[in-house]
Scaffold this active site. Structure first.
Site, PDB file in Angstrom:
ATOM      1  N   GLY A  18       0.819  -1.206   0.000  1.00  0.00           N
ATOM      2  CA  GLY A  18       0.000   0.000   0.000  1.00  0.00           C
ATOM      3  C   GLY A  18       0.848   1.249   0.000  1.00  0.00           C
ATOM      4  N   ASP A 141      -6.629   5.800  13.543  1.00  0.00           N
ATOM      5  CA  ASP A 141      -7.044   5.518  12.162  1.00  0.00           C
ATOM      6  C   ASP A 141      -7.763   4.173  12.059  1.00  0.00           C
ATOM      7  OD1 ASP A 141      -7.392   6.141   9.516  1.00  0.00           O
ATOM      8  OD2 ASP A 141      -5.415   5.467   8.890  1.00  0.00           O
TER       9      ASP A 141
END
Length: 576
Positions: A18, A141
């Site tokens: 990612g 997050d």
């Protein structure tokens, strides 16, 4: 970073997992170990070459890496940190590789999942998060993409803590030497308002977890759900098939105003486990009661007495919380057949000094002379009587500020005593308004400070005109209306909303001072039936007028105001 590159002659990059604004994540192999197991390498590259900032970034990186290392040791639901290092101005983390898939594959758009699935999911996330919160670490997050379902045991693993991302925040903020977070770290939709302005709290994580649960139940992404234009709270219940129990928990988790959420993951786990929760949860949907409801008679047997646990807070003159203490109370519950309950807290026998000392800021002459009162044991309403509780007995709702969990207001003393009489007839117990001495004794809960919180209050602890201050605390909110009961911390007896929200009616006739007042906890009645005492202040009043000792009065007959409510007391026994 190209596939095949080797870091530190040990970690061989295999693939990119990612990329984002804060750095890149790679799948790698540990070449030093015999089986060359897979691992995850996170590369964080500060966007600055400022020599004054980089040492601060390095210190921050080391601190956060150490925190991740400790978390990985304490929980199998947080990836273990194997190494962290710096090469020039580049920072690297090497972590355990979790084989599985993130739960975004389970929470597909438009698919509404069951309540049992959602509860299991929430418990999985919260059990992982509890370790972080125990160490006062905020994830920052939480979202489906950062929740991995491990293939080997099906457990939820919490990945990608946002704390290390603070490095880029620091280095892009152009404020050398400033290490406080001033730029948001998080994902829109799962990130609450206080985190969006760079002030995350443990309860910010609770908001994100709640949003994951709502997404599971509704099949909708958080940003596609409407919000209440007045409160800012998410409107979602009409999109899900869910019990009130879970819906109430989720509503509290995602409340727009952070003090009204659960404080940390452990508190939510307790609520999900059907253990006693110290505070109620708001229910925005009105209860359709059009006539008085039947009540299932409660008795005083042990089966109807529960032990409820809670936390109290103490503040200094600046309004800063200086201590948190656990507490518990015996609570007797009357059960209404429409799901509404009336919780009565057992107040122990005790002696206290009633009134205020001459040195207390904001005191009035009617609060003297101070005198000792011996108060026998009694039961008192955990909250002011709510609109749902009023409607269940009286069949109407006179309140200006509507909300089933808000206190009933716009009721007179005569209205309140009529409520007590009807409740007594139905339950077989003698319910009444409290005496002034019962009220103040219960409010103080063995404290002698102006407020049961300590030397002052803040608008994060009570509902009052927060734009005025009492001591050295900063100005706060003025909400200009009532709030749901129980959203602020209780006192040491387990009572909520004794300061502010609504003035509370007492049984006593009004007297201008305490000369000749009873000293046995009874109401002071001398046939002066025109006026009755009020205690506790309200949403409209300054902090001076919300002290434990404050007194005011109202005319008894047909005087209705949106700042006046009441709570009830009883001795807990059957007398009728």
């Amino acid at each position: 970073m190209q596939s095949g590159k080797i870091l530190r002659q040990r970690y061989k990059i295999i693939d990119t997992l990612g990329s984002g604004g804060f750095g890149d994540t790679y799948l790698a192999q540990d070449l030093d170990l015999p089986k060359k197991p897979k691992c995850v390498v996170k590369h964080l590259s500060p966007k600055t070459s400022d020599p004054a900032v980089l040492p601060i970034a390095q210190k921050l990186f080391d601190r956060e890496a150490e925190a991740l290392y400790e978390l990985g040791k304490d929980s199998d639901q947080i990836p273990k940190l194997f190494a962290h290092f710096q090469e020039g101005t580049e920072f690297y983390l090497v972590q355990e590789y979790i084989e599985g898939q993130d739960i975004s594959k389970e929470l597909t758009r438009g698919k509404k999942l069951s309540e049992s699935y959602t509860i299991a999911l929430l418990k999985g996330i919260l059990s992982a998060l509890a370790v972080a919160h125990k160490n006062n670490i905020i994830h920052r997050d939480i979202k489906p993409q950062n929740l991995m379902r491990r293939k080997s045991d099906n457990k939820i693993v919490l990945i990608d803590f946002g704390a290390v991302k603070e490095i880029n925040v620091l280095t892009t903020a152009n404020q050398p030497g400033k290490t406080t977070l001033t730029v948001a770290v998080g994902t829109p939709g799962y990130m609450p308002s206080e985190q969006a302005i760079g002030k995350p709290k443990l309860s910010s994580d609770i908001y994100a977890v709640g949003m994951v649960g709502i997404k599971a139940l509704t099949g909708k992404d958080p940003h596609n759900l409407p919000t209440d234009t007045k409160t800012g709270n998410i409107i979602w219940r009409n999109e899900a098939q869910v019990t009130n129990h879970l819906a109430n928990i989720l509503d509290r988790m995602v409340h727009e105003y952070f003090p009204q959420r659960y404080e940390n993951s452990t508190e939510v786990l307790e609520a999900l486990g059907l253990t006693t929760s110290p505070q109620p949860t708001p229910t925005p949907t009105p209860i359709p009661v059009t006539k008085p409801a039947k009540i299932v008679l409660a008795s005083t047997s042990n089966a109807n007495i529960s032990i409820q646990k809670f936390k109290t807070v103490t503040v200094n003159t600046r309004g800063e919380i200086i201590s948190r203490s656990p507490g518990q109370a015996e609570v007797m519950t009357e059960n209404f057949d429409n799901g509404v309950t009336l919780e009565m807290v057992k107040i122990p026998t005790g002696r206290f000094l009633m009134g205020s000392p001459e040195t207390e800021t904001g005191r009035e002459n009617n609060e003297s002379p101070q005198h000792y009162v011996d108060v026998p044991e009694f039961f008192m309403g955990k909250y002011p009587v709510t609109q749902a509780q009023w409607q269940a007995i009286m069949g109407n709702n006179p309140s200006r500020f509507k909300g089933v969990r808000r206190p009933v207001e716009n009721v007179s003393w005569n209205n309140a005593t009529e409520y007590c009489q009807k409740l007594s007839q139905i339950t077989g117990k003698k319910y009444s308004l409290p005496s002034e001495s019962q009220w103040e004794y219960a409010c103080r809960a063995r404290t002698t400070t102006p407020f049961y919180f300590g030397k002052t209050i803040t608008s994060e602890l009570a509902n009052y005109r927060g734009t005025f201050t009492y001591a050295d605390e900063p100005k706060g909110k003025y909400r200009q209306e009532t709030t749901d009961v129980g959203i602020f911390p209780p006192n040491a007896f387990g009572l909520y909303d004794m300061h502010g929200n609504v003035w509370e009616l007492c049984a006593d006739d009004w007297h201008n001072n305490y000369n000749g007042a009873p000293k046995d906890g009874s109401a002071w009645l001398d046939e002066n039936e025109n006026r009755s005492a009020l205690r506790g202040g309200s949403w409209l009043y300054n902090p001076n007028d919300c002290r434990s000792a404050i007194r005011d009065f109202n005319f008894r007959r047909d005087k209705h105001f949106d700042i006046i409510g009441f709570r009830v007391v009883c001795d807990g026994g059957r007398t009728l």
